[in-house]
Scaffold this motif. Structure first.
Motif, PDB file in Angstrom:
ATOM      1  N   SER A  70       0.940  -1.300   0.129  1.00  0.00           N
ATOM      2  CA  SER A  70       0.042   0.171   0.033  1.00  0.00           C
ATOM      3  C   SER A  70       0.938   1.241  -0.076  1.00  0.00           C
ATOM      4  N   ASP A  71       1.792   1.366  -1.112  1.00  0.00           N
ATOM      5  CA  ASP A  71       2.262   2.757  -1.278  1.00  0.00           C
ATOM      6  C   ASP A  71       1.279   3.691  -1.881  1.00  0.00           C
ATOM      7  N   LEU A  72       1.929   4.945  -1.905  1.00  0.00           N
ATOM      8  CA  LEU A  72       0.693   6.043  -2.311  1.00  0.00           C
ATOM      9  C   LEU A  72       0.305   5.838  -3.761  1.00  0.00           C
ATOM     10  N   PRO A  73       1.045   5.621  -4.608  1.00  0.00           N
ATOM     11  CA  PRO A  73       0.669   5.394  -6.072  1.00  0.00           C
ATOM     12  C   PRO A  73      -0.554   4.213  -5.953  1.00  0.00           C
ATOM     13  N   ARG A  74      -0.333   3.125  -5.477  1.00  0.00           N
ATOM     14  CA  ARG A  74      -1.528   1.964  -5.160  1.00  0.00           C
ATOM     15  C   ARG A  74      -2.730   2.481  -4.545  1.00  0.00           C
ATOM     16  N   LEU A  75      -2.405   3.338  -3.340  1.00  0.00           N
ATOM     17  CA  LEU A  75      -3.566   3.888  -2.726  1.00  0.00           C
ATOM     18  C   LEU A  75      -4.419   4.736  -3.553  1.00  0.00           C
ATOM     19  N   ARG A  76      -3.606   5.603  -4.287  1.00  0.00           N
ATOM     20  CA  ARG A  76      -4.219   6.479  -5.085  1.00  0.00           C
ATOM     21  C   ARG A  76      -5.085   5.791  -6.257  1.00  0.00           C
ATOM     22  N   ALA A  77      -4.518   4.851  -6.816  1.00  0.00           N
ATOM     23  CA  ALA A  77      -5.126   3.963  -7.928  1.00  0.00           C
ATOM     24  C   ALA A  77      -6.411   3.250  -7.460  1.00  0.00           C
ATOM     25  N   GLY A  78      -6.344   2.617  -6.138  1.00  0.00           N
ATOM     26  CA  GLY A  78      -7.315   1.977  -5.513  1.00  0.00           C
ATOM     27  C   GLY A  78      -8.599   2.754  -5.004  1.00  0.00           C
ATOM     28  N   GLY A  79      -8.310   4.199  -5.134  1.00  0.00           N
ATOM     29  CA  GLY A  79      -9.244   5.007  -4.428  1.00  0.00           C
ATOM     30  C   GLY A  79      -9.514   5.361  -2.964  1.00  0.00           C
ATOM     31  N   THR A  80      -8.258   5.056  -2.267  1.00  0.00           N
ATOM     32  CA  THR A  80      -8.386   5.179  -0.711  1.00  0.00           C
ATOM     33  C   THR A  80      -8.255   6.304  -0.436  1.00  0.00           C
ATOM     34  N   GLY A  81      -9.211   6.657   0.637  1.00  0.00           N
ATOM     35  CA  GLY A  81      -9.226   8.008   1.150  1.00  0.00           C
ATOM     36  C   GLY A  81      -8.777   8.337   2.535  1.00  0.00           C
ATOM     37  N   ALA A  82      -8.909   7.212   3.131  1.00  0.00           N
ATOM     38  CA  ALA A  82      -8.412   6.927   4.536  1.00  0.00           C
ATOM     39  C   ALA A  82      -8.037   5.757   5.051  1.00  0.00           C
ATOM     40  N   LEU A  83      -7.381   5.512   6.299  1.00  0.00           N
ATOM     41  CA  LEU A  83      -6.690   4.236   6.575  1.00  0.00           C
ATOM     42  C   LEU A  83      -6.380   4.266   7.929  1.00  0.00           C
ATOM     43  N   LEU A  84      -7.009   3.231   8.775  1.00  0.00           N
ATOM     44  CA  LEU A  84      -6.722   2.941  10.049  1.00  0.00           C
ATOM     45  C   LEU A  84      -5.403   2.329   9.985  1.00  0.00           C
ATOM     46  N   TRP A  85      -4.277   2.991  10.553  1.00  0.00           N
ATOM     47  CA  TRP A  85      -3.075   2.233  10.792  1.00  0.00           C
ATOM     48  C   TRP A  85      -3.063   1.190  11.995  1.00  0.00           C
ATOM     49  N   ALA A  86      -2.976   0.082  11.875  1.00  0.00           N
ATOM     50  CA  ALA A  86      -3.069  -0.487  13.075  1.00  0.00           C
ATOM     51  C   ALA A  86      -1.506  -0.915  13.990  1.00  0.00           C
ATOM     52  N   LEU A  87      -1.346  -0.727  15.253  1.00  0.00           N
ATOM     53  CA  LEU A  87      -0.295  -0.983  15.867  1.00  0.00           C
ATOM     54  C   LEU A  87      -0.165  -2.352  16.408  1.00  0.00           C
ATOM     55  N   ASP A  88       1.077  -2.936  16.034  1.00  0.00           N
ATOM     56  CA  ASP A  88       1.356  -4.285  16.173  1.00  0.00           C
ATOM     57  C   ASP A  88       2.169  -4.250  17.642  1.00  0.00           C
ATOM     58  N   ALA A  89       1.515  -4.310  18.624  1.00  0.00           N
ATOM     59  CA  ALA A  89       2.049  -4.491  20.022  1.00  0.00           C
ATOM     60  C   ALA A  89       1.719  -5.677  20.787  1.00  0.00           C
ATOM     61  N   THR A  90       1.696  -6.846  20.407  1.00  0.00           N
ATOM     62  CA  THR A  90       1.260  -8.130  21.286  1.00  0.00           C
ATOM     63  C   THR A  90       2.498  -8.857  21.709  1.00  0.00           C
ATOM     64  N   SER A 121     -10.111  13.175  14.051  1.00  0.00           N
ATOM     65  CA  SER A 121     -11.547  13.187  14.391  1.00  0.00           C
ATOM     66  C   SER A 121     -12.231  12.980  12.725  1.00  0.00           C
ATOM     67  N   ALA A 122     -13.366  12.759  12.878  1.00  0.00           N
ATOM     68  CA  ALA A 122     -13.992  12.588  11.647  1.00  0.00           C
ATOM     69  C   ALA A 122     -14.061  13.819  10.690  1.00  0.00           C
ATOM     70  N   SER A 123     -13.862  15.244  11.285  1.00  0.00           N
ATOM     71  CA  SER A 123     -13.710  16.594  10.507  1.00  0.00           C
ATOM     72  C   SER A 123     -12.354  16.550  10.054  1.00  0.00           C
ATOM     73  N   GLU A 124     -11.433  15.838  10.503  1.00  0.00           N
ATOM     74  CA  GLU A 124     -10.157  15.809  10.196  1.00  0.00           C
ATOM     75  C   GLU A 124      -9.899  15.013   9.011  1.00  0.00           C
ATOM     76  N   THR A 125     -10.494  13.663   8.928  1.00  0.00           N
ATOM     77  CA  THR A 125     -10.544  12.781   7.848  1.00  0.00           C
ATOM     78  C   THR A 125     -11.169  13.300   6.608  1.00  0.00           C
ATOM     79  N   ALA A 126     -12.344  14.130   6.785  1.00  0.00           N
ATOM     80  CA  ALA A 126     -12.821  14.916   5.774  1.00  0.00           C
ATOM     81  C   ALA A 126     -12.207  15.978   5.297  1.00  0.00           C
TER      82      ALA A 126
END
Length: 353
Positions: A70-90, A121-126
């Protein structure tokens, strides 16, 4: 009666002159997937990019990075507008791992200001979407990162964490679903405006959380158990309850959880929409998590193909708009409204396990 040339014409029936000419409405054609995603981009509910980038000595997401999905060119090509970036802390020191990944997220977003924008926030994603940026929301993180401390939970929220996965916490693994402290964790998350992630939680835990939480809960990476018996998938009775409580099930692009083909993901989306309702279904790519992906959805550029499949199954544009962007935006917004109301009733909790 005579017209201007003296010819006789039949008198008009009463009201005839007021009747419009008959018309035949033609439904507007469905927009192609790329046009639809330009209007309603994907809010992807689970990305493992922080941990993946933490293991890379160097990367360039703007030019294209073959070591990630999920680099920026592929995110743009796929029409992604927002991502929840998970933290791996197990493993190891969960809090330290979470803090290091939050630091990395801030550095990555700062490095690519033309492509990414941190959103709390929702307003910041928008706002990020309105400025042509991909919104980055931090979370979910595993409950282990809090060390069973509500003070630590609040500190992580201050640093930007917006979702917490309950599965694995001692206070979320009991016969009644949540201990008294577990219920207090959920209430404190409501007060903060933090999303409750029920992925992998026991049936009793999920049911009790839905009863206690005043804000919508979500499953960040779960399909329908009726179609695939993966333990993180959701049974129909719980999907129905989730829909009744305005929660959200984010169906993953995961071969293990949904199936090896793009149409398998579409089957899960169909099922969740039917059981929980169109306002309770969303998407999570699970890209850069190490999971194998269905054919046709190998990376973040594959979303247009999935939208085309759903259009062929008769999904209307308003349901697709909810699926891609609207439902995640609603859950974020309602969590914020709930938090404002909760802060008027109570201060920070001092409860301990």
């Amino acid at each position: 009666m005579a017209d201007l040339q003296g010819e006789v014409t039949a008198p008009a029936e009463a009201g005839e002159l007021d009747q419009p000419a008959p018309t035949h409405s033609v439904p507007a054609p469905a927009p192609d997937p790329h046009t639809l995603l330009a209007r309603h981009p994907v809010a992807d509910g689970y990305s493992g990019l922080p941990e993946t980038l933490r293991t890379r000595p160097w990367h360039d997401l703007e030019l294209g990075e073959t070591s990630v999905e999920s680099d920026l060119p592929r995110l743009r090509a796929g029409g992604t507008g927002a991502l929840l970036w998970a933290l791996d802390a197990t493993e190891g020191r969960p809090l330290t791992a979470a803090l290091e990944q939050i630091d990395l997220i801030n550095n990555v977003v700062a490095r690519y200001p033309e492509g990414l924008r941190l959103a709390r926030s929702a307003s910041e994603t928008a706002d990020a979407r309105a400025h042509g940026r991909i919104a980055v929301v931090i979370g979910p993180a595993p409950a282990a990162a809090t060390g069973d401390s509500l003070g630590t939970l609040r500190a992580l929220h201050t640093l930007g964490l917006r979702a917490l996965t309950l599965a694995g916490a001692s206070w979320a693994e009991c016969e009644q679903g949540l201990t008294r402290f577990g219920e207090e964790v959920v209430r404190e998350m409501n007060r903060l405006g933090m999303l409750v992630d029920l992925t992998g939680a026991a049936r009793a835990t999920a049911a009790r959380t839905l009863a206690v939480s005043k804000a919508p809960a979500l499953f960040t990476r779960s399909g329908a158990r009726a179609l695939n018996h993966h333990p993180d998938n959701v049974p129909d009775d719980l999907l129905a309850e989730l829909g009744e409580r305005n929660g959200l099930c984010l169906v993953p692009c995961s071969a293990a959880r949904t199936g090896p083909e793009l149409r398998d993901v579409a089957d899960h989306l169909d099922h969740v929409r039917e059981v929980a309702g169109p306002e309770s279904v969303g998407l999570s790519g699970m890209y850069d998590t190490g999971d194998a992906h269905p054919e046709g959805l190998a990376d973040a550029a594959g979303y247009p193909a999935l939208i085309a499949e759903l259009q062929s199954r008769g999904w209307p544009e308003d349901h697709l708009a909810l699926l891609t962007w609207g439902n995640v935006q609603r859950v974020l917004r309602v969590a914020e409204f709930t938090a404002r109301a909760a802060r008027q009733r109570r201060g920070p909790s001092t409860a301990r396990p």
